[in-house]
Motif scaffolding. Structure first.
Motif, PDB file in Angstrom:
ATOM      1  N   LEU A  90     -49.925 -52.974  15.703  1.00  0.00           N
ATOM      2  CA  LEU A  90     -51.264 -52.608  16.173  1.00  0.00           C
ATOM      3  C   LEU A  90     -51.947 -51.624  15.228  1.00  0.00           C
ATOM      4  O   LEU A  90     -53.157 -51.707  15.017  1.00  0.00           O
ATOM      5  N   SER A  91     -51.189 -50.729  14.630  1.00  0.00           N
ATOM      6  CA  SER A  91     -51.767 -49.764  13.686  1.00  0.00           C
ATOM      7  C   SER A  91     -52.260 -50.440  12.416  1.00  0.00           C
ATOM      8  O   SER A  91     -53.197 -49.971  11.784  1.00  0.00           O
ATOM      9  N   ARG A  92     -51.627 -51.554  12.040  1.00  0.00           N
ATOM     10  CA  ARG A  92     -52.087 -52.306  10.870  1.00  0.00           C
ATOM     11  C   ARG A  92     -53.297 -53.176  11.200  1.00  0.00           C
ATOM     12  O   ARG A  92     -54.154 -53.397  10.362  1.00  0.00           O
ATOM     13  N   GLU A 109     -41.736 -45.502  25.564  1.00  0.00           N
ATOM     14  CA  GLU A 109     -43.127 -45.792  25.894  1.00  0.00           C
ATOM     15  C   GLU A 109     -44.006 -45.055  24.897  1.00  0.00           C
ATOM     16  O   GLU A 109     -43.747 -43.887  24.586  1.00  0.00           O
ATOM     17  N   ARG A 110     -45.017 -45.738  24.385  1.00  0.00           N
ATOM     18  CA  ARG A 110     -45.957 -45.111  23.450  1.00  0.00           C
ATOM     19  C   ARG A 110     -47.361 -45.494  23.867  1.00  0.00           C
ATOM     20  O   ARG A 110     -47.625 -46.620  24.265  1.00  0.00           O
ATOM     21  N   GLN A 111     -48.261 -44.524  23.724  1.00  0.00           N
ATOM     22  CA  GLN A 111     -49.672 -44.785  24.023  1.00  0.00           C
ATOM     23  C   GLN A 111     -50.463 -44.667  22.731  1.00  0.00           C
ATOM     24  O   GLN A 111     -50.314 -43.705  21.988  1.00  0.00           O
ATOM     25  N   LEU A 112     -51.300 -45.680  22.491  1.00  0.00           N
ATOM     26  CA  LEU A 112     -52.167 -45.716  21.322  1.00  0.00           C
ATOM     27  C   LEU A 112     -53.609 -45.847  21.784  1.00  0.00           C
ATOM     28  O   LEU A 112     -53.879 -46.522  22.791  1.00  0.00           O
ATOM     29  N   LEU A 113     -54.517 -45.245  21.061  1.00  0.00           N
ATOM     30  CA  LEU A 113     -55.938 -45.469  21.286  1.00  0.00           C
ATOM     31  C   LEU A 113     -56.440 -46.294  20.131  1.00  0.00           C
ATOM     32  O   LEU A 113     -56.383 -45.851  18.966  1.00  0.00           O
ATOM     33  N   LEU A 114     -56.889 -47.508  20.411  1.00  0.00           N
ATOM     34  CA  LEU A 114     -57.473 -48.384  19.390  1.00  0.00           C
ATOM     35  C   LEU A 114     -58.984 -48.233  19.485  1.00  0.00           C
ATOM     36  O   LEU A 114     -59.552 -48.332  20.574  1.00  0.00           O
ATOM     37  N   VAL A 115     -59.606 -47.979  18.348  1.00  0.00           N
ATOM     38  CA  VAL A 115     -61.053 -47.720  18.355  1.00  0.00           C
ATOM     39  C   VAL A 115     -61.790 -48.736  17.478  1.00  0.00           C
ATOM     40  O   VAL A 115     -61.223 -49.258  16.520  1.00  0.00           O
ATOM     41  N   PRO A 116     -63.067 -48.984  17.815  1.00  0.00           N
ATOM     42  CA  PRO A 116     -63.869 -49.924  17.014  1.00  0.00           C
ATOM     43  C   PRO A 116     -64.075 -49.430  15.593  1.00  0.00           C
ATOM     44  O   PRO A 116     -64.006 -48.272  15.311  1.00  0.00           O
TER      45      PRO A 116
END
Length: 116
Positions: A90-92, A109-116
């Protein structure tokens, strides 16, 4: 472990954002139990299960147009290897910020914030 299971919870964004995120993970984990389909949902979940340890993709493609329409909080939960592979993928594929991690004996468990 003979099976890898990854649960992905998506909060925010639209149905197309959720589908793009799931597509990014399919290259590593295979098809999920189902694709996000509820247009009116605010939280969507997909579960991936595949034999063996997930293989990190070298350079997964970005979402169809390279961006999301809105920020999406993604929580990935599963084996440490599955969570790491999902986080890297997801980071890529998207612009991501790591918002925290929690570890147990056999699960992470990991939480990511994906931004536009």
């Amino acid at each position: 472990m003979s099976d890898t299971q990854l649960t992905v919870t998506l909060d925010g964004g639209g149905i197309d954002d959720a589908r793009a995120i799931v597509r990014a993970l399919e290259g590593v984990f295979g098809a999920p139990d189902g694709r996000p389909s509820d247009e009116g949902a605010t939280v969507r979940t997909a579960t991936f299960g595949s034999p063996g340890t997930p293989q990190a993709a070298d350079a997964p493609a970005r979402a169809a147009d390279g961006t999301l329409s809105a920020p999406v909080t993604v929580t990935v939960q599963g084996t440490p290897q599955a969570v790491e592979a999902a986080s890297e993928t997801l980071s890529r594929a998207f612009t991501a910020r790591n918002d925290g991690v929690a570890s147990g004996d056999q699960e992470r468990e990991r939480q990511l914030l994906l931004v536009p």
